[in-house]
Design a protein around this motif. Structure first.
Motif, mmCIF file in Angstrom:
data_model
loop_
_atom_site.group_PDB
_atom_site.id
_atom_site.type_symbol
_atom_site.label_atom_id
_atom_site.label_comp_id
_atom_site.label_asym_id
_atom_site.label_seq_id
_atom_site.Cartn_x
_atom_site.Cartn_y
_atom_site.Cartn_z
ATOM 1 N N MET B 296 0.820 -1.334 -0.007
ATOM 2 C CA MET B 296 0.015 -0.161 -0.060
ATOM 3 C C MET B 296 0.925 1.314 0.005
ATOM 4 O O MET B 296 0.476 2.127 -0.746
ATOM 5 C CB MET B 296 -0.953 0.006 1.252
ATOM 6 C CG MET B 296 -1.687 1.095 1.294
ATOM 7 S SD MET B 296 -2.461 1.401 2.865
ATOM 8 C CE MET B 296 -3.418 -0.130 3.290
ATOM 9 N N ALA B 297 1.910 1.220 0.838
ATOM 10 C CA ALA B 297 2.912 2.364 0.826
ATOM 11 C C ALA B 297 3.598 2.584 -0.482
ATOM 12 O O ALA B 297 3.584 3.744 -1.045
ATOM 13 C CB ALA B 297 3.867 2.003 1.711
ATOM 14 N N GLU B 298 3.901 1.578 -1.021
ATOM 15 C CA GLU B 298 4.517 1.726 -2.336
ATOM 16 C C GLU B 298 3.732 2.225 -3.432
ATOM 17 O O GLU B 298 3.769 3.398 -4.389
ATOM 18 C CB GLU B 298 4.863 0.450 -2.735
ATOM 19 C CG GLU B 298 6.302 0.166 -3.330
ATOM 20 C CD GLU B 298 6.520 -1.115 -3.929
ATOM 21 O OE1 GLU B 298 6.337 -1.354 -5.183
ATOM 22 O OE2 GLU B 298 6.915 -2.197 -3.132
ATOM 23 N N GLU B 299 2.232 1.821 -3.360
ATOM 24 C CA GLU B 299 1.266 2.212 -4.270
ATOM 25 C C GLU B 299 0.710 3.743 -4.132
ATOM 26 O O GLU B 299 0.663 4.429 -4.899
ATOM 27 C CB GLU B 299 0.108 1.488 -3.995
ATOM 28 C CG GLU B 299 -1.082 1.607 -5.082
ATOM 29 C CD GLU B 299 -2.353 1.084 -4.458
ATOM 30 O OE1 GLU B 299 -2.374 -0.170 -4.298
ATOM 31 O OE2 GLU B 299 -3.434 1.672 -4.633
ATOM 32 N N ARG B 300 0.815 4.193 -2.679
ATOM 33 C CA ARG B 300 0.441 5.607 -2.573
ATOM 34 C C ARG B 300 1.348 6.457 -3.136
ATOM 35 O O ARG B 300 1.544 7.365 -3.340
ATOM 36 C CB ARG B 300 0.363 5.792 -1.017
ATOM 37 C CG ARG B 300 -1.068 5.007 -0.514
ATOM 38 C CD ARG B 300 -1.446 5.793 0.781
ATOM 39 N NE ARG B 300 -2.577 5.051 1.386
ATOM 40 C CZ ARG B 300 -2.990 4.973 2.650
ATOM 41 N NH1 ARG B 300 -2.533 5.872 3.376
ATOM 42 N NH2 ARG B 300 -4.036 4.246 2.844
ATOM 43 N N LEU B 301 3.024 5.984 -2.777
ATOM 44 C CA LEU B 301 3.984 6.697 -3.151
ATOM 45 C C LEU B 301 3.990 7.090 -4.690
ATOM 46 O O LEU B 301 4.084 8.024 -5.059
ATOM 47 C CB LEU B 301 5.311 5.979 -2.841
ATOM 48 C CG LEU B 301 6.751 6.663 -3.162
ATOM 49 C CD1 LEU B 301 6.851 7.881 -2.549
ATOM 50 C CD2 LEU B 301 7.693 5.839 -2.919
ATOM 51 N N HIS B 302 3.803 5.912 -5.710
ATOM 52 C CA HIS B 302 3.768 6.020 -6.964
ATOM 53 C C HIS B 302 2.588 7.046 -7.252
ATOM 54 O O HIS B 302 3.031 8.045 -8.203
ATOM 55 C CB HIS B 302 3.544 4.807 -7.495
ATOM 56 C CG HIS B 302 5.083 4.211 -7.574
ATOM 57 N ND1 HIS B 302 6.093 4.445 -8.390
ATOM 58 C CD2 HIS B 302 5.173 3.000 -6.952
ATOM 59 C CE1 HIS B 302 6.853 3.714 -8.114
ATOM 60 N NE2 HIS B 302 6.607 2.550 -7.572
ATOM 61 N N ARG B 303 1.620 7.071 -6.609
ATOM 62 C CA ARG B 303 0.553 7.797 -6.832
ATOM 63 C C ARG B 303 0.913 9.365 -6.668
ATOM 64 O O ARG B 303 0.613 10.315 -7.578
ATOM 65 C CB ARG B 303 -0.771 7.671 -6.275
ATOM 66 C CG ARG B 303 -2.096 7.821 -6.909
ATOM 67 C CD ARG B 303 -3.460 7.532 -6.041
ATOM 68 N NE ARG B 303 -3.343 6.380 -5.444
ATOM 69 C CZ ARG B 303 -3.946 5.846 -4.468
ATOM 70 N NH1 ARG B 303 -4.585 6.946 -3.668
ATOM 71 N NH2 ARG B 303 -3.852 4.591 -4.075
ATOM 72 N N PHE B 304 1.480 9.760 -5.412
ATOM 73 C CA PHE B 304 1.811 11.019 -5.134
ATOM 74 C C PHE B 304 2.725 11.298 -6.005
ATOM 75 O O PHE B 304 2.817 12.758 -6.497
ATOM 76 C CB PHE B 304 2.411 11.008 -3.705
ATOM 77 C CG PHE B 304 2.859 12.275 -3.420
ATOM 78 C CD1 PHE B 304 2.150 13.312 -2.841
ATOM 79 C CD2 PHE B 304 4.384 12.488 -3.425
ATOM 80 C CE1 PHE B 304 2.324 14.615 -2.506
ATOM 81 C CE2 PHE B 304 4.830 14.010 -3.240
ATOM 82 C CZ PHE B 304 3.755 14.955 -2.674
ATOM 83 N N VAL B 305 3.905 10.576 -6.319
ATOM 84 C CA VAL B 305 4.941 11.217 -7.228
ATOM 85 C C VAL B 305 4.311 11.664 -8.730
ATOM 86 O O VAL B 305 4.871 12.875 -9.091
ATOM 87 C CB VAL B 305 6.084 9.985 -7.498
ATOM 88 C CG1 VAL B 305 7.178 10.547 -8.581
ATOM 89 C CG2 VAL B 305 6.739 9.840 -6.027
ATOM 90 N N ALA B 306 3.601 10.719 -9.237
ATOM 91 C CA ALA B 306 2.987 10.830 -10.343
ATOM 92 C C ALA B 306 2.213 12.286 -10.571
ATOM 93 O O ALA B 306 2.351 13.243 -11.288
ATOM 94 C CB ALA B 306 1.958 10.024 -11.103
ATOM 95 N N GLY B 307 1.264 12.634 -9.281
ATOM 96 C CA GLY B 307 0.643 13.941 -9.436
ATOM 97 C C GLY B 307 1.720 14.995 -9.019
ATOM 98 O O GLY B 307 1.356 16.067 -9.852
#
Lengths: 408, 408
Positions: B296-307
């Motif tokens: 979940m942390a990995e997924e949220r990190l990727h989402r944040f970075v993309a945004g």
């Protein structure tokens, strides 16, 4: 006849191209670091051009070159120029345009046998960039009398070579000084080095002021810690505080009118993936055309850094590396630039210079202003620097007519 | 008698001190990079100790050393140990304690003529640190059978030297392999390498699990721009996005249970004070003892970075450099550690290891657990690493009694 006078665009472009061959990089740009052999060759090119145009040439002890075209009256000069030294991977326009443009103005006056009341001076200042020897704008500081030649000669580069040694090695500097030179007005044509004119679809920037500048370096000290084994609330993470400062710089830019705040230089130590950073070092570049607002930005930044560091139990020290007050150019001189641009039918706008220039040094003592032309993509200090021939021509024509208005 | 059995603290400390002389740094720590001459000397010291204690010594082709003390029955070993290779500027305890502690347990059993049902094995795994040759935990991976010796020997260091060349040069590896070795249980005594035990005023950590780990490197590409001449809203500042990611890592640590997220490695380019960063490169270290929460942390990190990157018109690429799943140790083995600590009157707590260890490699195939003792200030991988003799002694006594419970 003067009102219909125009520079020769292909000749202007030709001489820019010729100068760009000196210190040319294979990547397309140039490298003429101050007081290097390439810089000397660049200045030789300018001196030769001055002599071929019939100017009376003088070179002072820091290497500033002044070529004077006689006026119908003696007295203070309408002076115009810039510099031909560059940063390490430079474009072909920064500085060079102001000198080559000034020479093109003189050649245009010569060709049309126009005489002016005031003499017209063309100047190439030494070491404007400061890329090799600090301070930048060294030549104009000496010209203005605020930096002694002996002091300037004692400054050293990273290899321990002094300005004096470098000047003596290239055999370039003269024996003159310019303390007798009076300046009626100073004009400098320069590329914008930013994206504002291009984005506004303008050809000419009438530069009314130069932003003030403060550089503050923060050194943050926390403690190394294992990224896996150390709970977040037990950390003293210098990198985390550094990142908070980078973010706050952006906040400052939004909170304070006309404020720019940038962190381009940042390093962590030990800089290892699974070790919390013990040290962080970063420099904040603050700019504002208003001295009070610039001081407010500095004060708010220090308050934020102190709070962010304390919250993380990180200690802070700082140095204020540079503090240059904002400069407001002479409204009469800027007005002549505006009038010339309008008379020539150029799309123009009033603006503030984001970068520093020799003109701001001269402005403290003499009436001065600047003329900007667009930089494609806002790119500068880069081999990709580019301004179209049409824009170069427009800038040189505005310089010509602003100088004519000032020289009478 | 076994219940009153205790290790000899001064002998334990003496042998740790002797081992710390091998590869000693003038700054107080040690450097025994895997397969170096100093590492060979360290392992020679261990081998000599094993022989002097009457253990049957075997060395395999990657350099793992196994010393076995006979049990009253043949059959699988109660195995305990760690490693003696170190990082470049290491302390005196990381790894060494687990091997010297295991030898002290054997000497204590010998002195008291205690016999056990299961044989007791002491092991020093090769190249746990991975500081010179990746992967880390190389010796235990070979021991477990998940890394072939030929593959391990082909790995190269930064100078292009292979593991095989380095092993052959030091002449250390044996010809054996340990495929016939059965393991009843594996125990590893180690310093915590974090501040939790010290802050909780505890002596013994009963380690029930090891966090999972993901390392993701982001490369951000914006555009260089002049810090003075470029309005904020026209920037594509890779450094600004990098700083936002550093801040978000902290947010993740608060949002997700047991999550740790760290950025210790970050660099900007061109890294010049008055130039907006074109490139930024940073690695995020994510840890969680729960696989789902780590994902979940990995997924949220990727989402944040993309945004964050999209908002700044910065492009992103990433590599997932390491992804190690969490490990849960055997509750029976951990229970014996807890019981031993309680019986010895030690202040103890259940905990999760933040760092990686050989024990987690063995845990996939054999029942395993670990014993932690405090690290002063949480400091490790540093010459300042320190654990008091009293804590070392307590840890070795817990190891002794947990091993006795397992060995019968």
């Amino acid at each position: 006849m003067p009102a219909s006078l125009r520079v020769n665009a292909s000749r202007l472009q030709h001489h820019l191209d010729q100068l760009a061959r000196i210190g040319a990089l294979t990547t397309g740009g140039v490298c003429r670091l101050a007081f290097s052999e390439a810089d000397r060759q660049g200045r030789d090119y300018i001196e030769a051009r001055m002599r071929s145009l019939g100017l009376a040439v003088r070179i002072d002890r820091i290497g500033n070159i002044l070529g004077t075209r006689r006026g119908t009256r003696s007295g203070p000069l309408v002076l115009t120029g810039s510099h031909v030294d560059t940063v390490g991977t430079a474009g072909r326009f920064d500085g060079s345009l102001g000198v080559i443009g000034a020479l093109e103005v003189v050649e245009t006056l010569n060709d049309a046998a126009v005489s002016t009341d005031h003499p017209v001076g063309v100047i190439a200042f030494a070491n404007e960039e400061g890329a090799r020897f600090m301070p930048d704008m060294m030549g104009s500081l000496v010209f203005r009398g605020d930096l002694q030649v002996g002091d300037a000669r004692s400054r050293v580069d990273r290899d321990g070579v002094s300005v004096g040694e470098a000047i003596d090695r290239t055999g370039y500097a003269g024996t003159d000084d310019f303390t007798d030179v009076g300046v009626h007005a100073y004009l400098e044509l320069h590329i914008e080095q930013g994206p504002i004119l291009e984005n506004a679809n303008m050809t000419i920037g009438v530069v009314e002021a130069v932003q003030g500048l403060t550089w503050i370096t923060f050194t943050l000290t926390g403690a190394t810690a294992h990224a896996g084994a150390t709970p977040i609330d037990m950390r003293r993470d210098a990198g985390y505080v550094a990142a908070a400062i980078v973010q706050y710089a952006r906040t400052l830019s939004h909170e304070i009118e006309s404020q720019r705040a940038t962190v381009g230089l940042l390093s962590l130590s030990p800089n290892i993936v699974n070790v919390v950073a013990e040290h962080a070092r970063l420099t904040v570049d603050l700019r504002n055309p208003d001295a009070d607002r610039l001081a407010m930005a500095e004060e708010r930044l220090h308050r934020f850094v102190a709070g962010a560091a304390a919250a993380e139990r990180v200690t802070v020290s700082h140095t204020t590396d540079v503090r240059v007050p904002p400069v407001r150019f002479d409204p009469v001189v800027a007005g002549h630039v505006q009038d010339a641009a309008t008379a020539l039918g150029c799309r123009s706008m009033r603006m503030v210079s984001g970068a520093g220039h020799d003109a701001q040094i001269l402005a403290a003592k003499f009436p001065a202003a600047m003329i900007f032309v667009p930089s494609r993509g806002g790119i500068s200090h880069n081999v990709m620097e580019f301004t179209s021939t049409a824009d170069l021509e427009a800038g040189a024509n505005v310089l010509l007519h602003a100088a004519l208005r000032l020289a009478g």
